[in-house]
Scaffold this motif. Sequence first.
Motif, PDB file in Angstrom:
ATOM      1  N   ASP A 228     -27.537  10.284  31.190  1.00 43.68           N
ATOM      2  CA  ASP A 228     -28.818  10.898  30.842  1.00 43.68           C
ATOM      3  C   ASP A 228     -28.969  12.286  31.453  1.00 43.68           C
ATOM      4  OD1 ASP A 228     -28.922   9.884  33.415  1.00 43.68           O
ATOM      5  OD2 ASP A 228     -31.011   9.248  33.271  1.00 43.68           O
ATOM      6  N   TRP A 229     -28.200  12.569  32.522  1.00 43.61           N
ATOM      7  CA  TRP A 229     -28.302  13.880  33.158  1.00 43.61           C
ATOM      8  C   TRP A 229     -27.788  14.992  32.236  1.00 43.61           C
ATOM      9  CZ3 TRP A 229     -23.676  16.465  34.007  1.00 43.61           C
ATOM     10  CH2 TRP A 229     -22.507  15.699  33.921  1.00 43.61           C
ATOM     11  N   THR A 230     -27.002  14.630  31.214  1.00 40.59           N
ATOM     12  CA  THR A 230     -26.528  15.619  30.236  1.00 40.59           C
ATOM     13  C   THR A 230     -27.542  15.860  29.122  1.00 40.59           C
ATOM     14  OG1 THR A 230     -25.429  13.959  28.850  1.00 40.59           O
ATOM     15  CG2 THR A 230     -24.162  14.884  30.682  1.00 40.59           C
ATOM     16  N   ARG A 231     -28.625  15.091  29.141  1.00 41.51           N
ATOM     17  CA  ARG A 231     -29.674  15.175  28.121  1.00 41.51           C
ATOM     18  C   ARG A 231     -29.069  15.023  26.722  1.00 41.51           C
ATOM     19  NH1 ARG A 231     -33.360  20.218  28.959  1.00 41.51           N
ATOM     20  NH2 ARG A 231     -34.605  18.993  27.484  1.00 41.51           N
ATOM     21  N   PRO A 232     -28.438  13.866  26.466  1.00 46.02           N
ATOM     22  CA  PRO A 232     -27.799  13.660  25.165  1.00 46.02           C
ATOM     23  C   PRO A 232     -28.765  13.270  24.054  1.00 46.02           C
ATOM     24  CG  PRO A 232     -27.532  11.718  26.514  1.00 46.02           C
ATOM     25  CD  PRO A 232     -28.253  12.725  27.356  1.00 46.02           C
ATOM     26  N   GLY A 233     -30.025  13.039  24.405  1.00 47.78           N
ATOM     27  CA  GLY A 233     -31.009  12.567  23.438  1.00 47.78           C
ATOM     28  C   GLY A 233     -31.418  11.136  23.779  1.00 47.78           C
ATOM     29  N   THR A 234     -32.667  10.819  23.465  1.00 46.96           N
ATOM     30  CA  THR A 234     -33.194   9.497  23.808  1.00 46.96           C
ATOM     31  C   THR A 234     -32.403   8.385  23.138  1.00 46.96           C
ATOM     32  OG1 THR A 234     -35.413  10.422  24.124  1.00 46.96           O
ATOM     33  CG2 THR A 234     -35.248   8.050  23.764  1.00 46.96           C
ATOM     34  N   ARG A 235     -32.072   8.573  21.843  1.00 43.87           N
ATOM     35  CA  ARG A 235     -31.370   7.521  21.114  1.00 43.87           C
ATOM     36  C   ARG A 235     -29.987   7.273  21.705  1.00 43.87           C
ATOM     37  NH1 ARG A 235     -33.801   3.910  19.765  1.00 43.87           N
ATOM     38  NH2 ARG A 235     -31.851   3.173  18.840  1.00 43.87           N
ATOM     39  N   ALA A 236     -29.311   8.302  22.167  1.00 43.14           N
ATOM     40  CA  ALA A 236     -27.984   8.132  22.758  1.00 43.14           C
ATOM     41  C   ALA A 236     -28.074   7.323  24.054  1.00 43.14           C
ATOM     42  CB  ALA A 236     -27.348   9.493  23.025  1.00 43.14           C
ATOM     43  N   ILE A 237     -29.083   7.565  24.851  1.00 45.36           N
ATOM     44  CA  ILE A 237     -29.261   6.808  26.101  1.00 45.36           C
ATOM     45  C   ILE A 237     -29.540   5.347  25.795  1.00 45.36           C
ATOM     46  CG2 ILE A 237     -30.674   6.574  28.181  1.00 45.36           C
ATOM     47  CD1 ILE A 237     -31.198   9.606  28.018  1.00 45.36           C
ATOM     48  N   VAL A 238     -30.438   5.117  24.850  1.00 44.45           N
ATOM     49  CA  VAL A 238     -30.775   3.739  24.469  1.00 44.45           C
ATOM     50  C   VAL A 238     -29.537   3.020  23.946  1.00 44.45           C
ATOM     51  CG1 VAL A 238     -32.123   2.313  22.876  1.00 44.45           C
ATOM     52  CG2 VAL A 238     -33.190   4.284  24.015  1.00 44.45           C
ATOM     53  N   GLY A 239     -28.761   3.681  23.112  1.00 45.39           N
ATOM     54  CA  GLY A 239     -27.562   3.059  22.541  1.00 45.39           C
ATOM     55  C   GLY A 239     -26.562   2.656  23.612  1.00 45.39           C
ATOM     56  N   ARG A 240     -26.358   3.497  24.619  1.00 44.49           N
ATOM     57  CA  ARG A 240     -25.396   3.174  25.678  1.00 44.49           C
ATOM     58  C   ARG A 240     -25.842   1.942  26.462  1.00 44.49           C
ATOM     59  NH1 ARG A 240     -25.023   9.506  26.890  1.00 44.49           N
ATOM     60  NH2 ARG A 240     -23.206  10.003  25.566  1.00 44.49           N
ATOM     61  N   VAL A 241     -27.128   1.827  26.714  1.00 44.64           N
ATOM     62  CA  VAL A 241     -27.619   0.674  27.464  1.00 44.64           C
ATOM     63  C   VAL A 241     -27.504  -0.592  26.629  1.00 44.64           C
ATOM     64  CG1 VAL A 241     -29.628  -0.371  28.564  1.00 44.64           C
ATOM     65  CG2 VAL A 241     -29.168   2.074  28.873  1.00 44.64           C
ATOM     66  N   GLU A 242     -27.939  -0.539  25.396  1.00 46.52           N
ATOM     67  CA  GLU A 242     -27.945  -1.744  24.567  1.00 46.52           C
ATOM     68  C   GLU A 242     -26.532  -2.199  24.210  1.00 46.52           C
ATOM     69  OE1 GLU A 242     -30.463  -0.819  21.273  1.00 46.52           O
ATOM     70  OE2 GLU A 242     -32.323  -1.103  22.434  1.00 46.52           O
ATOM     71  N   HIS A 243     -25.626  -1.284  23.968  1.00 45.64           N
ATOM     72  CA  HIS A 243     -24.253  -1.646  23.614  1.00 45.64           C
ATOM     73  C   HIS A 243     -23.468  -2.164  24.820  1.00 45.64           C
ATOM     74  CE1 HIS A 243     -24.550   1.318  20.007  1.00 45.64           C
ATOM     75  NE2 HIS A 243     -25.103   0.142  19.744  1.00 45.64           N
ATOM     76  N   GLY A 244     -23.842  -1.722  26.001  1.00 44.68           N
ATOM     77  CA  GLY A 244     -23.129  -2.157  27.196  1.00 44.68           C
ATOM     78  C   GLY A 244     -23.778  -3.324  27.917  1.00 44.68           C
ATOM     79  N   ALA A 245     -24.899  -3.816  27.411  1.00 44.80           N
ATOM     80  CA  ALA A 245     -25.614  -4.894  28.089  1.00 44.80           C
ATOM     81  C   ALA A 245     -24.759  -6.146  28.179  1.00 44.80           C
ATOM     82  CB  ALA A 245     -26.917  -5.198  27.350  1.00 44.80           C
ATOM     83  N   ALA A 246     -24.742  -6.747  29.360  1.00 49.55           N
ATOM     84  CA  ALA A 246     -23.982  -7.967  29.617  1.00 49.55           C
ATOM     85  C   ALA A 246     -24.416  -8.508  30.972  1.00 49.55           C
ATOM     86  CB  ALA A 246     -22.478  -7.696  29.598  1.00 49.55           C
ATOM     87  N   PRO A 247     -24.175  -9.801  31.221  1.00 47.14           N
ATOM     88  CA  PRO A 247     -24.554 -10.363  32.527  1.00 47.14           C
ATOM     89  C   PRO A 247     -23.873  -9.629  33.681  1.00 47.14           C
ATOM     90  CG  PRO A 247     -24.110 -12.124  30.981  1.00 47.14           C
ATOM     91  CD  PRO A 247     -23.691 -10.849  30.310  1.00 47.14           C
ATOM     92  N   GLY A 248     -24.657  -9.295  34.697  1.00 50.51           N
ATOM     93  CA  GLY A 248     -24.132  -8.645  35.888  1.00 50.51           C
ATOM     94  C   GLY A 248     -23.994  -7.147  35.801  1.00 50.51           C
ATOM     95  N   VAL A 249     -24.358  -6.557  34.688  1.00 52.64           N
ATOM     96  CA  VAL A 249     -24.207  -5.124  34.491  1.00 52.64           C
ATOM     97  C   VAL A 249     -25.215  -4.350  35.336  1.00 52.64           C
ATOM     98  CG1 VAL A 249     -24.728  -3.315  32.784  1.00 52.64           C
ATOM     99  CG2 VAL A 249     -23.105  -5.118  32.228  1.00 52.64           C
ATOM    100  N   VAL A 250     -24.751  -3.225  35.891  1.00 51.23           N
ATOM    101  CA  VAL A 250     -25.606  -2.307  36.640  1.00 51.23           C
ATOM    102  C   VAL A 250     -25.708  -1.013  35.846  1.00 51.23           C
ATOM    103  CG1 VAL A 250     -25.916  -1.005  38.778  1.00 51.23           C
ATOM    104  CG2 VAL A 250     -24.907  -3.304  38.845  1.00 51.23           C
ATOM    105  N   VAL A 251     -26.928  -0.634  35.495  1.00 49.88           N
ATOM    106  CA  VAL A 251     -27.170   0.546  34.655  1.00 49.88           C
ATOM    107  C   VAL A 251     -27.572   1.718  35.545  1.00 49.88           C
ATOM    108  CG1 VAL A 251     -28.520   1.506  32.754  1.00 49.88           C
ATOM    109  CG2 VAL A 251     -27.902  -0.928  32.748  1.00 49.88           C
ATOM    110  N   LEU A 252     -26.933   2.865  35.312  1.00 48.31           N
ATOM    111  CA  LEU A 252     -27.257   4.086  36.053  1.00 48.31           C
ATOM    112  C   LEU A 252     -28.087   5.021  35.188  1.00 48.31           C
ATOM    113  CD1 LEU A 252     -27.023   6.232  38.287  1.00 48.31           C
ATOM    114  CD2 LEU A 252     -24.810   6.889  37.277  1.00 48.31           C
ATOM    115  N   SER A 253     -29.281   5.365  35.701  1.00 48.99           N
ATOM    116  CA  SER A 253     -30.132   6.380  35.087  1.00 48.99           C
ATOM    117  C   SER A 253     -30.655   7.276  36.206  1.00 48.99           C
ATOM    118  CB  SER A 253     -31.297   5.745  34.319  1.00 48.99           C
ATOM    119  OG  SER A 253     -30.814   4.917  33.268  1.00 48.99           O
ATOM    120  N   HIS A 254     -31.450   8.272  35.849  1.00 42.44           N
ATOM    121  CA  HIS A 254     -31.975   9.216  36.830  1.00 42.44           C
ATOM    122  C   HIS A 254     -33.471   9.415  36.629  1.00 42.44           C
ATOM    123  CE1 HIS A 254     -27.651  10.073  36.752  1.00 42.44           C
ATOM    124  NE2 HIS A 254     -27.792  10.535  37.986  1.00 42.44           N
TER     125      HIS A 254
END
Length: 289
Positions: A228-254
């Motif tokens: 998100d620090w690259t400001r890729p767009g809201t939809r790109a951030i949402v897509g990365r989180v939803e596509h990578g979601a899985a048990p035990g996952v740690v999400v990095l945002s700012h």
Amino acid sequence: MTKDQLLTRLSSTATAVLTRRRVLLAGAAACGAAGTAGLLTPGSGGEPVPPSPPAAGSQARPELKPSAYRLQPLTGYGPPRVEPARALVRREPFLRLSGRGSTMVLTFDDGPDPRYTPHILDTLAEYDVRAMFFVCGEMASYHPDLLVRMADDGHVVGNHTWSHPLLTRLSRGRIRYEMERTSDLIEDVYGERPQWFRAPYGAWNRAAFQLGAELGMEPLAWTIDTLDWTRPGTRAIVGRVEHGAAPGVVVLSHDAGGDRTQSVRALRDYLPHLLDCGYHITVPRRQPV
């Protein structure tokens, strides 16, 4: 000498003896009255008055002073400051965390920032979700009220150094300074010392692992980098989180370090979606040593 004369002399002697005894008794009473008068004076309401100090001179006794020991206040009743538990020195940070069911952890770095952190806290509160905030000590010193709110809302605050330097370019002493100063501030404001730390830029070295362990902290990295620090767009951030979601996952945002408007908007989008998919957003527990 006649009998009458003898009786008269004996009577006179007895009277003299009795008179002398009365004089002695009267004198003793007078001395007692005088001593009492020195302790209770008229007009004092019966309150004791200390006797006057002895006259100065070679025969005057030195004034007794209270013991210095008795004047010292008693100490040691407050709770002792608890030293942080020594953590295991690790060779690499945690990238994901184990947990029951479909658990995920949301983390936010570089704050707190009054422009974006309150909006993130509002969204988390709306969905009754706890997250982790890896704060920079310098930012937290400017906005301690946001650390207080994090504590009140049940979020976990981690150590992200004081000024966000590249640790691999610092001396061991400087790394300790960056970490320890931040931990001290977090303890003063948040209420307890941090149990987790994250190296700025994800740049770890042996000194960082060792010093973090000495300060009672475990190293935590991430599984999903939203970039998100690259400001890729809201939809790109949402897509990365939803596509990578899985048990035990740690999400990095700012929540600081630049314009984080997209990060705020993305959280509002993907958080309810993750909850609808059955994910339990939680905060980590310390791993057993």
